[in-house]
Design a protein around this motif. Structure first.
Motif, PDB file in Angstrom:
ATOM      1  N   LEU A   1      -1.836   9.793  15.417  1.00  0.00           N
ATOM      2  CA  LEU A   1      -1.217   9.729  14.092  1.00  0.00           C
ATOM      3  C   LEU A   1      -0.493  11.045  13.851  1.00  0.00           C
ATOM      4  O   LEU A   1      -1.100  12.042  13.475  1.00  0.00           O
ATOM      5  CB  LEU A   1      -2.272   9.490  13.010  1.00  0.00           C
ATOM      6  N   ARG A   2       0.813  11.057  14.096  1.00  0.00           N
ATOM      7  CA  ARG A   2       1.602  12.286  13.937  1.00  0.00           C
ATOM      8  C   ARG A   2       2.091  12.419  12.500  1.00  0.00           C
ATOM      9  O   ARG A   2       3.285  12.358  12.208  1.00  0.00           O
ATOM     10  CB  ARG A   2       2.777  12.278  14.909  1.00  0.00           C
ATOM     11  N   ARG A   3       1.161  12.608  11.606  1.00  0.00           N
ATOM     12  CA  ARG A   3       1.474  12.857  10.198  1.00  0.00           C
ATOM     13  C   ARG A   3       0.508  13.929   9.724  1.00  0.00           C
ATOM     14  O   ARG A   3      -0.714  13.739   9.794  1.00  0.00           O
ATOM     15  CB  ARG A   3       1.334  11.599   9.347  1.00  0.00           C
TER      16      ARG A   3
ATOM     17  N   PHE B   1      -5.234   2.693   5.756  1.00  0.00           N
ATOM     18  CA  PHE B   1      -3.789   2.959   5.788  1.00  0.00           C
ATOM     19  C   PHE B   1      -3.001   1.731   5.293  1.00  0.00           C
ATOM     20  O   PHE B   1      -1.956   1.377   5.848  1.00  0.00           O
ATOM     21  CB  PHE B   1      -3.336   3.329   7.204  1.00  0.00           C
ATOM     22  N   ALA B   2      -3.511   1.109   4.232  1.00  0.00           N
ATOM     23  CA  ALA B   2      -2.971  -0.179   3.779  1.00  0.00           C
ATOM     24  C   ALA B   2      -1.480  -0.124   3.471  1.00  0.00           C
ATOM     25  O   ALA B   2      -0.740  -1.058   3.803  1.00  0.00           O
ATOM     26  CB  ALA B   2      -3.748  -0.665   2.550  1.00  0.00           C
ATOM     27  N   ARG B   3      -1.023   0.949   2.838  1.00  0.00           N
ATOM     28  CA  ARG B   3       0.402   1.029   2.495  1.00  0.00           C
ATOM     29  C   ARG B   3       1.247   1.181   3.755  1.00  0.00           C
ATOM     30  O   ARG B   3       2.287   0.533   3.897  1.00  0.00           O
ATOM     31  CB  ARG B   3       0.642   2.203   1.546  1.00  0.00           C
ATOM     32  N   TRP B   4       0.815   2.025   4.653  1.00  0.00           N
ATOM     33  CA  TRP B   4       1.584   2.281   5.868  1.00  0.00           C
ATOM     34  C   TRP B   4       1.599   1.074   6.800  1.00  0.00           C
ATOM     35  O   TRP B   4       2.572   0.847   7.521  1.00  0.00           O
ATOM     36  CB  TRP B   4       1.024   3.493   6.603  1.00  0.00           C
TER      37      TRP B   4
ATOM     38  N   GLN C   1      -4.094   8.208   1.156  1.00  0.00           N
ATOM     39  CA  GLN C   1      -3.284   7.575   2.185  1.00  0.00           C
ATOM     40  C   GLN C   1      -4.162   6.857   3.209  1.00  0.00           C
ATOM     41  O   GLN C   1      -3.784   5.814   3.740  1.00  0.00           O
ATOM     42  CB  GLN C   1      -2.401   8.628   2.866  1.00  0.00           C
ATOM     43  N   ILE C   2      -5.345   7.420   3.457  1.00  0.00           N
ATOM     44  CA  ILE C   2      -6.273   6.752   4.373  1.00  0.00           C
ATOM     45  C   ILE C   2      -6.748   5.441   3.763  1.00  0.00           C
ATOM     46  O   ILE C   2      -6.770   4.401   4.430  1.00  0.00           O
ATOM     47  CB  ILE C   2      -7.474   7.665   4.691  1.00  0.00           C
ATOM     48  N   ILE C   3      -7.123   5.472   2.501  1.00  0.00           N
ATOM     49  CA  ILE C   3      -7.512   4.253   1.792  1.00  0.00           C
ATOM     50  C   ILE C   3      -7.040   4.371   0.348  1.00  0.00           C
ATOM     51  O   ILE C   3      -7.538   5.213  -0.410  1.00  0.00           O
ATOM     52  CB  ILE C   3      -9.033   3.988   1.875  1.00  0.00           C
TER      53      ILE C   3
ATOM     54  N   LYS D   1       1.999  -1.865   6.094  1.00  0.00           N
ATOM     55  CA  LYS D   1       3.023  -2.847   5.719  1.00  0.00           C
ATOM     56  C   LYS D   1       4.268  -2.705   6.581  1.00  0.00           C
ATOM     57  O   LYS D   1       5.081  -3.629   6.658  1.00  0.00           O
ATOM     58  CB  LYS D   1       3.379  -2.674   4.232  1.00  0.00           C
ATOM     59  N   ASP D   2       4.417  -1.556   7.213  1.00  0.00           N
ATOM     60  CA  ASP D   2       5.523  -1.314   8.132  1.00  0.00           C
ATOM     61  C   ASP D   2       5.114  -1.806   9.519  1.00  0.00           C
ATOM     62  O   ASP D   2       4.169  -1.275  10.117  1.00  0.00           O
ATOM     63  CB  ASP D   2       5.834   0.186   8.180  1.00  0.00           C
ATOM     64  N   PRO D   3       5.795  -2.814  10.079  1.00  0.00           N
ATOM     65  CA  PRO D   3       5.408  -3.344  11.392  1.00  0.00           C
ATOM     66  C   PRO D   3       5.407  -2.290  12.493  1.00  0.00           C
ATOM     67  O   PRO D   3       4.699  -2.443  13.493  1.00  0.00           O
ATOM     68  CB  PRO D   3       6.481  -4.417  11.665  1.00  0.00           C
ATOM     69  N   ALA D   4       6.170  -1.206  12.290  1.00  0.00           N
ATOM     70  CA  ALA D   4       6.252  -0.168  13.322  1.00  0.00           C
ATOM     71  C   ALA D   4       5.118   0.847  13.238  1.00  0.00           C
ATOM     72  O   ALA D   4       5.019   1.725  14.103  1.00  0.00           O
ATOM     73  CB  ALA D   4       7.601   0.554  13.217  1.00  0.00           C
ATOM     74  N   PHE D   5       4.279   0.746  12.215  1.00  0.00           N
ATOM     75  CA  PHE D   5       3.180   1.706  12.084  1.00  0.00           C
ATOM     76  C   PHE D   5       2.262   1.594  13.293  1.00  0.00           C
ATOM     77  O   PHE D   5       1.966   0.501  13.784  1.00  0.00           O
ATOM     78  CB  PHE D   5       2.402   1.458  10.792  1.00  0.00           C
ATOM     79  N   ILE D   6       1.760   2.724  13.759  1.00  0.00           N
ATOM     80  CA  ILE D   6       1.057   2.804  15.038  1.00  0.00           C
ATOM     81  C   ILE D   6      -0.148   1.873  15.126  1.00  0.00           C
ATOM     82  O   ILE D   6      -0.415   1.293  16.187  1.00  0.00           O
ATOM     83  CB  ILE D   6       0.647   4.273  15.324  1.00  0.00           C
ATOM     84  N   LEU D   7      -0.880   1.675  14.039  1.00  0.00           N
ATOM     85  CA  LEU D   7      -2.058   0.816  14.105  1.00  0.00           C
ATOM     86  C   LEU D   7      -1.708  -0.659  14.178  1.00  0.00           C
ATOM     87  O   LEU D   7      -2.587  -1.493  14.432  1.00  0.00           O
ATOM     88  CB  LEU D   7      -2.986   1.074  12.914  1.00  0.00           C
ATOM     89  N   ASN D   8      -0.442  -0.984  13.965  1.00  0.00           N
ATOM     90  CA  ASN D   8       0.001  -2.375  14.115  1.00  0.00           C
ATOM     91  C   ASN D   8       0.389  -2.695  15.556  1.00  0.00           C
ATOM     92  O   ASN D   8       0.714  -3.844  15.867  1.00  0.00           O
ATOM     93  CB  ASN D   8       1.189  -2.659  13.191  1.00  0.00           C
TER      94      ASN D   8
END
Length: 208
Positions: free
Chosen positions: A14-16, A43-46, A23-25, A48-55
């Protein structure tokens, strides 16, 4: 909790930097009081972006999160740790953690490891180059291993003992349940007590 002595697992980066507990929850999940069922909130908000690493499918099953500096800053929110654990993370590695998050993590079975900047940078680069990249963490030796590389880390000795034995602070107290019960039975009846079952927090004098 399950005892934690060592763990080997695949990594995700996670490079943030300066990721806070909101942001975590996000706060809307803060009303949940169970430790379970929080993986959907991580990371519920993040997410939503299909490119987010956990997706990413290739990172499914990763159990070691390599986070950028100042991970877990902000408010005290144990749900942030619970969500990470529920997702499947056993270890989080960073150069620096928020103090409260760090304590909460160690108390709730999530090993938060602080390593030097150059070590974390190396692990990040190698993990991003290979989704199958694994690291091993040995709590008995206080050592992180990746290939031929080894790094030592420090941890509060009481927190280490709790993790090695799979105990939280409540479970430690309950180990003395028999002694506590003996004390309560011998306690003079004229001393103030809290009414049982009343929900009141106001002490009163009464018979036992």
């Amino acid at each position: 909790m399950e005892p934690f002595s060592s763990h080997t697992g695949r990594t995700v980066v996670l490079r943030r930097s300066n990721v806070d507990t909101d942001q975590i929850i996000p706060a809307e999940f803060g009303k949940r009081i169970s430790r379970h069922g929080l993986s959907d909130a991580l990371f519920a908000r993040w997410r939503k972006d299909p490119a987010f690493i956990l997706n990413s499918k290739e990172h499914e099953g990763a159990t070691v999160l390599i986070a950028d500096t100042n991970f877990g800053t902000g408010s005290s929110r144990e749900q942030a740790v619970w969500a990470l654990r529920e997702w499947g993370f056993a270890v989080v590695v960073s150069t620096r953690f928020g103090d409260i998050f760090h304590r909460n993590a160690l108390r709730n079975g999530l090993l938060a490891v602080v390593l030097p900047d150059e070590a974390v940078a190396s692990l990040m680069d190698r993990a991003e180059a290979d989704p199958a990249f694994e690291i091993s963490v040995d709590l008995t030796k206080c050592e992180v291993a990746a290939g031929q590389d080894r790094w030592s880390f420090s941890i509060d000795e009481r927190a280490r003992w709790l993790l090695l034995n799979g105990l939280d602070t409540i479970e430690v107290t309950l180990r003395d349940a028999a002694d506590i019960a003996d004390y309560e039975r011998s306690r003079p009846s004229w001393l103030p007590e809290i009414p049982r079952g009343s929900g009141s927090t106001q002490a009163r004098a009464g018979t036992r």
